[in-house]
Design a protein around this motif. Structure first.
Motif, PDB file in Angstrom:
ATOM      1  N   THR A  83       1.140  -1.253   0.064  1.00  0.00           N
ATOM      2  CA  THR A  83      -0.002   0.041   0.157  1.00  0.00           C
ATOM      3  C   THR A  83       0.883   1.252   0.052  1.00  0.00           C
ATOM      4  O   THR A  83       0.780   2.384  -0.668  1.00  0.00           O
ATOM      5  CB  THR A  83      -0.926   0.017   1.137  1.00  0.00           C
ATOM      6  N   GLU A  84       1.992   1.408   0.778  1.00  0.00           N
ATOM      7  CA  GLU A  84       2.776   2.423   0.957  1.00  0.00           C
ATOM      8  C   GLU A  84       3.405   2.562  -0.456  1.00  0.00           C
ATOM      9  O   GLU A  84       3.532   3.874  -1.026  1.00  0.00           O
ATOM     10  CB  GLU A  84       3.644   2.353   1.915  1.00  0.00           C
ATOM     11  N   THR A  87       0.621   3.737  -2.910  1.00  0.00           N
ATOM     12  CA  THR A  87      -0.012   5.162  -2.708  1.00  0.00           C
ATOM     13  C   THR A  87       0.949   6.093  -2.351  1.00  0.00           C
ATOM     14  O   THR A  87       0.535   7.382  -2.363  1.00  0.00           O
ATOM     15  CB  THR A  87      -1.112   4.864  -1.913  1.00  0.00           C
ATOM     16  N   GLY A  88       1.857   5.748  -1.767  1.00  0.00           N
ATOM     17  CA  GLY A  88       2.674   6.790  -0.959  1.00  0.00           C
ATOM     18  C   GLY A  88       2.250   7.213   0.287  1.00  0.00           C
ATOM     19  O   GLY A  88       2.778   8.329   0.795  1.00  0.00           O
ATOM     20  N   LYS A  89       1.155   6.739   0.745  1.00  0.00           N
ATOM     21  CA  LYS A  89       0.499   7.069   1.928  1.00  0.00           C
ATOM     22  C   LYS A  89       0.847   6.297   3.222  1.00  0.00           C
ATOM     23  O   LYS A  89       0.391   5.039   3.275  1.00  0.00           O
ATOM     24  CB  LYS A  89      -0.898   7.154   1.785  1.00  0.00           C
ATOM     25  N   ASP A  90       1.579   6.774   4.435  1.00  0.00           N
ATOM     26  CA  ASP A  90       2.195   5.995   5.149  1.00  0.00           C
ATOM     27  C   ASP A  90       1.067   5.599   6.298  1.00  0.00           C
ATOM     28  O   ASP A  90       1.120   4.588   6.690  1.00  0.00           O
ATOM     29  CB  ASP A  90       3.233   6.681   5.875  1.00  0.00           C
ATOM     30  N   GLU A  91       0.202   6.474   6.428  1.00  0.00           N
ATOM     31  CA  GLU A  91      -0.824   6.031   7.538  1.00  0.00           C
ATOM     32  C   GLU A  91      -1.643   4.882   7.434  1.00  0.00           C
ATOM     33  O   GLU A  91      -1.805   4.050   8.374  1.00  0.00           O
ATOM     34  CB  GLU A  91      -1.634   7.334   7.925  1.00  0.00           C
ATOM     35  N   LEU A  92      -2.101   4.891   6.416  1.00  0.00           N
ATOM     36  CA  LEU A  92      -2.806   3.511   5.996  1.00  0.00           C
ATOM     37  C   LEU A  92      -1.941   2.457   6.064  1.00  0.00           C
ATOM     38  O   LEU A  92      -2.399   1.277   6.664  1.00  0.00           O
ATOM     39  CB  LEU A  92      -3.579   3.463   4.464  1.00  0.00           C
ATOM     40  N   ARG A  94       0.539   1.707   7.646  1.00  0.00           N
ATOM     41  CA  ARG A  94       1.031   1.310   9.173  1.00  0.00           C
ATOM     42  C   ARG A  94       0.025   0.652   9.858  1.00  0.00           C
ATOM     43  O   ARG A  94       0.003  -0.084  10.595  1.00  0.00           O
ATOM     44  CB  ARG A  94       1.363   2.550   9.957  1.00  0.00           C
TER      45      ARG A  94
END
Length: 104
Positions: A83-84, A87-92, A94
């Motif tokens: 996912t990271e 998408t480059g989105k760390d929160e999801l 983690r």
């Protein structure tokens, strides 16, 4: 040959059944366990051996729970990493990589 998704859908994807059984060290350790159990059985009464078997059954149950938790965590962690990356989105990522026991 079916895809992994098809195997999962049909209930044919069971990682616990694909564990390492051909590893020489694993085979040697299992042989040592079998020999130790046989020695123990010969040196103790049937009742004592039954108590040992009951204890080993409890251990096996907890070990299975640990393996399940470890597999689940590893799978979630892998999904989080993907996912990271995608998408480059760390929160999801983690949240996906965290064990449910730790989500509180």
């Amino acid at each position: 040959m079916r895809s992994l998704l098809e195997e999962l859908y049909h209930g044919d994807l069971r990682p616990i059944e694909k564990r390492i059984l051909r590893d020489a060290t694993y085979i040697q350790m299992n042989q040592k366990i079998a020999e130790a159990l046989e020695t123990w059985r010969k040196q103790h009464t049937d009742e004592e051996f039954s108590q040992l078997e009951a204890l080993l059954d409890l251990y096996a149950q907890t070990h299975t729970m640990e393996l399940t938790s470890t597999f689940t965590y590893g799978f979630r962690l892998g999904a989080g990493i993907m996912t990271e990356v995608l998408t480059g989105k760390d929160e999801l990522a983690r949240k996906l990589g965290t064990c449910p026991e730790n989500l509180a």
